[in-house]
Design an enzyme around this catalytic site. Structure first.
Site, mmCIF file in Angstrom:
data_model
loop_
_atom_site.group_PDB
_atom_site.id
_atom_site.type_symbol
_atom_site.label_atom_id
_atom_site.label_comp_id
_atom_site.label_asym_id
_atom_site.label_seq_id
_atom_site.Cartn_x
_atom_site.Cartn_y
_atom_site.Cartn_z
ATOM 1 N NE ARG A 1 2.016 3.416 13.043
ATOM 2 C CZ ARG A 1 1.276 4.414 13.509
ATOM 3 N NH1 ARG A 1 1.847 5.380 14.199
ATOM 4 N NH2 ARG A 1 -0.018 4.448 13.305
ATOM 5 C CG ASP B 1 -4.863 4.657 1.340
ATOM 6 O OD1 ASP B 1 -6.027 4.987 1.025
ATOM 7 O OD2 ASP B 1 -4.460 4.640 2.517
ATOM 8 C CG ASP C 1 -11.897 18.035 -5.771
ATOM 9 O OD1 ASP C 1 -12.827 18.824 -6.038
ATOM 10 O OD2 ASP C 1 -10.719 18.399 -5.591
ATOM 11 C CE LYS D 1 -7.187 7.112 4.010
ATOM 12 N NZ LYS D 1 -5.765 6.765 3.853
ATOM 13 C CE LYS E 1 -1.922 2.111 3.567
ATOM 14 N NZ LYS E 1 -2.145 3.574 3.570
#
Length: 224
Positions: free
Chosen positions: A205, A59, A64, A61, A32
């Site tokens: 993480r 990714d 608009d 997002k 990703k």
């Protein structure tokens, strides 16, 4: 899909992202790449990461007016991402146009509510009701608009799957049972998320900041 783990390479540093992806490539199902990577490295960086042969989840997002989102997705078409995100809050027309503009093989998934938010955060933006209710509401809107699925936390995926049995559900913010939560507020373990109906899991993480990322990815894979 044999391996449901997508590793989140949330860094602007191309070399660092490539090094981690190269280490974990045999124990993840895809990578990703988010805003920080894209802003630093652009389409060229995404294309270069794609040479590893792993599916790319882009990714960004997007959120608009429908025409702008459609044109942005058309500009990304040559990259042929496996998965692309838009915000469900952009509304039905925006999601319809996003799906229409995407390459045939790309899954367009709508972000319902960021996993860093909780009920209190929602209230401050003027949305009444719980995070759970808002996710289900946006899941229904996404389903009606013809996109492929949604991004939601592990806490809501069971309800979303019940509403939309054929949907594609991306669950971020998963943490191994012994993992640190960080800035996430609504988290579950990878196994619990899959059992609840996740299609793919996004893990950042716990893998990328591990001393041995490949071993961390293998350990998570083993719990699935």
């Amino acid at each position: 899909m044999s391996n449901r783990i997508y590793v989140a390479l949330d860094t602007p540093d191309f070399d660092k992202a490539m090094a981690i992806a190269t280490k974990v490539r045999h124990h993840v199902g895809g990578i990703k790449l988010g805003l920080e990577f894209f802003m630093a490295n652009g389409r060229t960086g995404v294309r270069d990461m794609g040479e590893l042969g792993l599916p790319i989840f882009l990714d960004l997002k997007l959120h608009d007016i429908p025409n702008t989102v459609a044109k942005a997705i058309q500009a990304l078409r040559p990259l042929e991402p496996a998965i692309l995100t838009v915000h469900a809050a952009g509304g039905r027309a925006m999601m319809e146009d996003a799906k229409a503009a995407a390459p045939t093989g790309t899954k367009v998934v709508a972000v319902t509510m960021l996993t860093s938010l909780d009920d209190t955060d929602l209230a401050t933006t003027g949305v009444r009701g719980s995070a759970h209710d808002q996710v289900v509401r946006l899941a229904e809107l996404a389903m009606d608009s013809g996109v492929d699925g949604i991004v939601c936390s592990g806490s809501e995926v069971a309800a979303a799957r019940k509403l939309w049995p054929k949907g594609f559900f991306v669950v971020p913010g998963v943490r191994p049972a012994n993992g640190a939560i960080g800035d996430q507020k609504r988290v579950v373990t990878p196994r619990a998320a899959l059992d609840a109906g996740a299609s793919i899991l996004v893990v950042g993480r716990p893998i990328t900041q591990a001393e041995n990322p490949d071993f961390a990815a293998r350990e998570i894979e083993a719990t699935l």
